[in-house]
Motif scaffolding. Structure first.
Motif, PDB file in Angstrom:
ATOM      1  N   UNK A  74       0.852  -1.181   0.000  1.00 18.14           N
ATOM      2  CA  UNK A  74       0.000   0.000   0.000  1.00 18.14           C
ATOM      3  C   UNK A  74       0.894   1.238   0.000  1.00 18.14           C
ATOM      4  N   UNK A  75       0.300   2.371  -0.331  1.00 20.30           N
ATOM      5  CA  UNK A  75       1.014   3.640  -0.256  1.00 20.30           C
ATOM      6  C   UNK A  75       1.169   4.003   1.220  1.00 20.30           C
ATOM      7  N   UNK A  76       2.401   4.347   1.599  1.00 23.47           N
ATOM      8  CA  UNK A  76       2.677   4.731   2.983  1.00 23.47           C
ATOM      9  C   UNK A  76       3.291   6.128   2.985  1.00 23.47           C
ATOM     10  N   UNK A  77       2.611   7.090   3.659  1.00 22.08           N
ATOM     11  CA  UNK A  77       3.211   8.425   3.769  1.00 22.08           C
ATOM     12  C   UNK A  77       4.281   8.444   4.866  1.00 22.08           C
ATOM     13  N   UNK A  86       5.938   3.225  -1.906  1.00 20.40           N
ATOM     14  CA  UNK A  86       5.315   1.947  -2.249  1.00 20.40           C
ATOM     15  C   UNK A  86       6.473   0.984  -2.476  1.00 20.40           C
ATOM     16  N   UNK A  87       6.419  -0.169  -1.827  1.00 19.14           N
ATOM     17  CA  UNK A  87       7.469  -1.170  -2.029  1.00 19.14           C
ATOM     18  C   UNK A  87       6.990  -2.230  -2.999  1.00 19.14           C
ATOM     19  N   UNK A  88       7.856  -2.559  -3.945  1.00 18.61           N
ATOM     20  CA  UNK A  88       7.618  -3.612  -4.932  1.00 18.61           C
ATOM     21  C   UNK A  88       8.498  -4.788  -4.519  1.00 18.61           C
ATOM     22  N   UNK A  89       7.861  -5.902  -4.198  1.00 18.03           N
ATOM     23  CA  UNK A  89       8.594  -7.087  -3.740  1.00 18.03           C
ATOM     24  C   UNK A  89       9.169  -7.837  -4.937  1.00 18.03           C
ATOM     25  N   UNK A  90      10.465  -8.092  -4.871  1.00 15.56           N
ATOM     26  CA  UNK A  90      11.136  -8.913  -5.868  1.00 15.56           C
ATOM     27  C   UNK A  90      11.682 -10.141  -5.142  1.00 15.56           C
ATOM     28  N   UNK A  96      11.733   0.557  -4.196  1.00 14.41           N
ATOM     29  CA  UNK A  96      10.962   1.520  -3.409  1.00 14.41           C
ATOM     30  C   UNK A  96      10.570   2.651  -4.348  1.00 14.41           C
ATOM     31  N   UNK A  97       9.268   2.790  -4.593  1.00 12.44           N
ATOM     32  CA  UNK A  97       8.777   3.884  -5.418  1.00 12.44           C
ATOM     33  C   UNK A  97       8.581   5.083  -4.504  1.00 12.44           C
ATOM     34  N   UNK A  98       9.166   6.213  -4.875  1.00  6.22           N
ATOM     35  CA  UNK A  98       9.118   7.428  -4.064  1.00  6.22           C
ATOM     36  C   UNK A  98       8.376   8.525  -4.805  1.00  6.22           C
ATOM     37  N   UNK A  99       7.495   9.207  -4.078  1.00  4.63           N
ATOM     38  CA  UNK A  99       6.746  10.333  -4.634  1.00  4.63           C
ATOM     39  C   UNK A  99       6.749  11.448  -3.592  1.00  4.63           C
ATOM     40  N   UNK A 100       6.835  12.708  -4.030  1.00  4.17           N
ATOM     41  CA  UNK A 100       6.922  13.811  -3.070  1.00  4.17           C
ATOM     42  C   UNK A 100       5.715  13.905  -2.145  1.00  4.17           C
ATOM     43  N   UNK A 101       5.993  14.254  -0.898  1.00  6.01           N
ATOM     44  CA  UNK A 101       4.969  14.565   0.093  1.00  6.01           C
ATOM     45  C   UNK A 101       5.329  15.941   0.634  1.00  6.01           C
ATOM     46  N   UNK A 102       4.649  16.963   0.156  1.00  8.98           N
ATOM     47  CA  UNK A 102       4.934  18.327   0.586  1.00  8.98           C
ATOM     48  C   UNK A 102       5.915  19.022  -0.345  1.00  8.98           C
TER      49      UNK A 102
END
Length: 175
Positions: A74-77, A86-90, A96-102
Motif C-alpha cells: 500500500x502507499x505509505x506516507x 510503495x514497495x515492490x517485492x522482488x 521503493x517507489x518514491x513520490x513527493x509529500x509536501x
C-alpha cells in the motif's frame, strides 16, 4: 630421429619448468587471503532496495502490479522524510517507489531536475549502523543528517553524500 627430437623437447621443457614461473597463481591454503587486514567493527549486508523517484505514483504502482505482476505494498506516507512510498517485492530485493509529500520534499527537487523520474538511491543493510556511522565519519564520508532517522521499514537509516560515493546516493539501514 623421432626419439631424439622427443628427448630434446622433454629436456627443454624440464629446464623451463625449473626456471620459469608457473602460469597459474597459487594461493596458500594455510594462510587466509585477508591476513594483515584489520577486522571491521561493522559490515555491509544485503542490498535492501533500489529507490526510484516517480512523478505519478499510481501509474508506477500499476506498472509493477498490473503489467509486470509484482506484489506491491500500500502507499505509505512518511512525512518526516517528505515522501510517499510503495514497495515492490522482488525475489531477492525490493524496489521503493518514491513520490513527493509536501513542497520541501527532496523528491520534489529531484523530479524538477528529472521530469520522468529515475533511480534515486540504493539501500544497503549494515549489521551495526552506529559503528558504521562512526567509521564512515572517520573516513571523511559526509552524512546527510547528524543522526540516524527511522526509515520506511521502522529501522534506523543514514544517507551518505553521493559526492563521496561515486555519484550514488547510498542509504545504510540497520539490518
Amino acid at each position: 630421429m623421432a626419439a631424439s627430437m622427443l628427448k630434446v623437447a622433454v629436456t627443454r621443457l624440464s629446464r623451463c619448468a625449473q626456471h620459469c614461473s608457473p602460469a597459474v597463481r597459487m594461493f596458500s591454503s594455510s594462510s587466509p587471503l585477508s591476513q594483515g587486514v584489520p577486522t571491521a567493527l561493522w559490515k555491509l549486508g544485503r542490498l535492501n532496495h533500489v529507490a526510484i523517484a516517480v512523478p505519478d505514483l499510481q501509474k508506477a504502482t500499476a506498472l509493477y502490479r498490473d503489467v509486470l505482476g509484482a506484489h506491491v505494498s500500500d502507499v505509505v506516507p512518511l512525512p518526516e522524510h517528505g515522501v510517499y512510498t510503495v514497495f515492490v517485492e522482488l525475489g531477492n530485493t525490493k524496489l521503493e517507489l518514491l513520490h513527493p509529500l509536501g513542497e520541501k520534499s527532496p523528491i520534489a527537487g529531484f523530479l524538477q531536475k528529472n521530469k520522468s523520474g529515475g533511480m534515486h538511491h540504493i539501500c544497503i543493510e549494515v549489521d551495526d549502523i552506529n559503528a558504521a556511522i562512526g567509521d564512515l565519519k572517520a573516513k571523511n564520508i559526509r552524512l546527510l543528517s547528524p543522526e540516524p532517522r527511522i526509515g520506511a521499514h521502522g529501522k534506523p537509516v543514514m544517507f551518505l553524500h553521493p559526492k563521496d560515493c561515486d555519484g550514488v546516493l547510498v542509504e545504510i539501514e540497520q539490518a
